[in-house]
Design an enzyme around this catalytic site. Structure first.
Site, PDB file in Angstrom:
ATOM      1  CG  HIS A  42       1.632  -6.931  -1.916  1.00 48.89           C
ATOM      2  ND1 HIS A  42       1.514  -6.755  -0.556  1.00 48.89           N
ATOM      3  CD2 HIS A  42       2.604  -7.870  -2.080  1.00 48.89           C
ATOM      4  CE1 HIS A  42       2.355  -7.550   0.073  1.00 48.89           C
ATOM      5  NE2 HIS A  42       3.042  -8.230  -0.834  1.00 48.89           N
ATOM      6  CG  ASP A  88       5.207 -10.189   1.531  1.00 50.57           C
ATOM      7  OD1 ASP A  88       5.929 -11.160   1.793  1.00 50.57           O
ATOM      8  OD2 ASP A  88       4.867  -9.879   0.369  1.00 50.57           O
ATOM      9  CG  MET A 141      -1.939  -2.241   4.899  1.00 49.12           C
ATOM     10  SD  MET A 141      -3.661  -2.765   4.628  1.00 49.12           S
ATOM     11  CE  MET A 141      -4.380  -1.223   4.103  1.00 49.12           C
ATOM     12  CB  THR A 197      -0.919   0.018   1.235  1.00 48.77           C
ATOM     13  OG1 THR A 197      -1.598  -1.235   1.321  1.00 48.77           O
ATOM     14  CG2 THR A 197      -1.924   1.151   1.136  1.00 48.77           C
TER      15      THR A 197
END
Length: 345
Positions: A194, A290, A287, A168
């Site tokens: 992502h 990872d 967020m 994000t």
């Protein structure tokens, strides 16, 4: 939460889903950007969901105005098409925080699971965004004051490979980092953002047009070249194969059990046994955590780890996980990350 969409049917449907979650509440709805600005001032929501195409004032214009009025996370709801991807990327550049498909079935074929994922993203976005605006976390203060400043301006060990993982806030963060790098950048860069499959081709093309280095979506089997950044394709996993003098990429289908496709940990873990000691791994805004496991693997092999600081992170999750684990050799603001990478020459 404030819902902004020109379809009364969609506003009602989304409101029913959100209000069914005890953690969330719809405080107002709006049918265009202009009405959204009025509702924003009255209700001061924690998060706004925004449509892209609306009469009177479109979503991108509304995002710019919201950003100038109040620090509020905006979740864009878009179509997952090539054109939808380009428009959504424009919205992110304008200040939107994150995006989700407007067709909730794209989140999951199971209706209840799709609704759960939607509510969870809204909840995480509101909490993560507002937490990032607060005073830096005590653990991060300890890490930065006790460890990082002595090394933040230390000489940079020239790596053979640079890895960057983000989520994000990543599209804008990657743009700010990569656009300052010269065309003669001395090593390849692997990018893991992502992002869904329909978005990564447009994102790679956009970065390539903005940067002096070459940016492309990674292709299975291709060899790595200096001065080129390879973006992991959405919906798949990007792994490094080969040996230090003959590195190439393997693009593989992700498993259903994998939370992220692409996944930062999987890419970083594939690098560690091949050339971990000659690798610089960087974790930017996002967020979750990872990348922490992958950075630990790189660190164990003698590689270097940088993390974005809290002040410049849209969501201080992924880089916070690196800082809390004590893995960061440097904790840097976004501008310094780009500048110090450029100094690798």
């Amino acid at each position: 939460m404030l819902i902004v969409d020109d379809s009364s049917f969609f506003r009602k449907r989304l409101a029913e889903i959100i209000d069914a979650d005890p953690r969330l509440e719809v405080v107002a709805t709006a049918n265009n950007g202009e009405e959204a600005l009025k509702q924003l001032q009255i209700h001061k929501p924690d998060v706004v969901t925004m449509d892209l195409e609306m009469p009177v004032m479109d979503g991108i214009t509304a995002v710019r105005k919201i950003k100038s009025l109040r620090a509020t996370p905006v979740l864009m709801l878009s179509t997952w098409t090539t054109e939808g991807a380009k428009t959504t990327l424009d919205a992110l550049e304008a200040g939107a925080t994150d995006f989700l498909p407007k067709r909730f079935e794209d989140l999951s074929s199971d209706r209840s699971e799709a609704q759960r994922k939607l509510c969870q993203r809204v909840y995480q976005l509101a909490n993560g965004f507002h937490a990032s605006l607060q005073t830096p976390l005590q653990q991060d203060i300890v890490t930065q004051t006790a460890t990082a400043p002595a090394r933040n301006n230390a000489p940079i060990n020239k790596p053979d490979l640079v890895l960057i993982g983000t989520s994000t806030g990543g599209p804008v963060a990657l743009q700010k980092v990569l656009t300052v790098l010269p065309a003669s950048f001395p090593c390849p860069i692997l990018l893991v953002q992502h992002m869904p499959a329909s978005f990564t081709p447009s994102f790679a093309e956009r970065l390539d047009a903005q940067c002096q280095i070459h940016v492309k979506q990674a292709v299975n089997g291709e060899s790595l070249q200096a001065g080129t950044a390879y973006l992991a394709p959405g919906g798949q996993q990007m792994l490094l194969k080969g040996r230090p003098q003959r590195l190439y990429l393997s693009i593989e289908d992700g498993h259903d059990a994998q939370t992220y496709k692409p996944c930062v940990d999987l890419t970083f873990n594939s690098v560690a046994p091949i050339c971990g000691d000659k690798t610089l791994a960087i974790i930017l805004t996002g967020m979750g955590s990872d990348g922490k496991e992958g950075c630990q693997s790189i660190k164990n092999k003698g590689g270097e780890i940088w993390a974005q600081d809290q002040a410049t992170s849209t969501i201080y999750g992924m880089p916070m996980a690196i800082a809390k684990a004590g893995l960061a050799d440097k904790i840097l603001d976004l501008t310094s990350i780009g500048r110090q990478l450029g100094e690798l020459l």
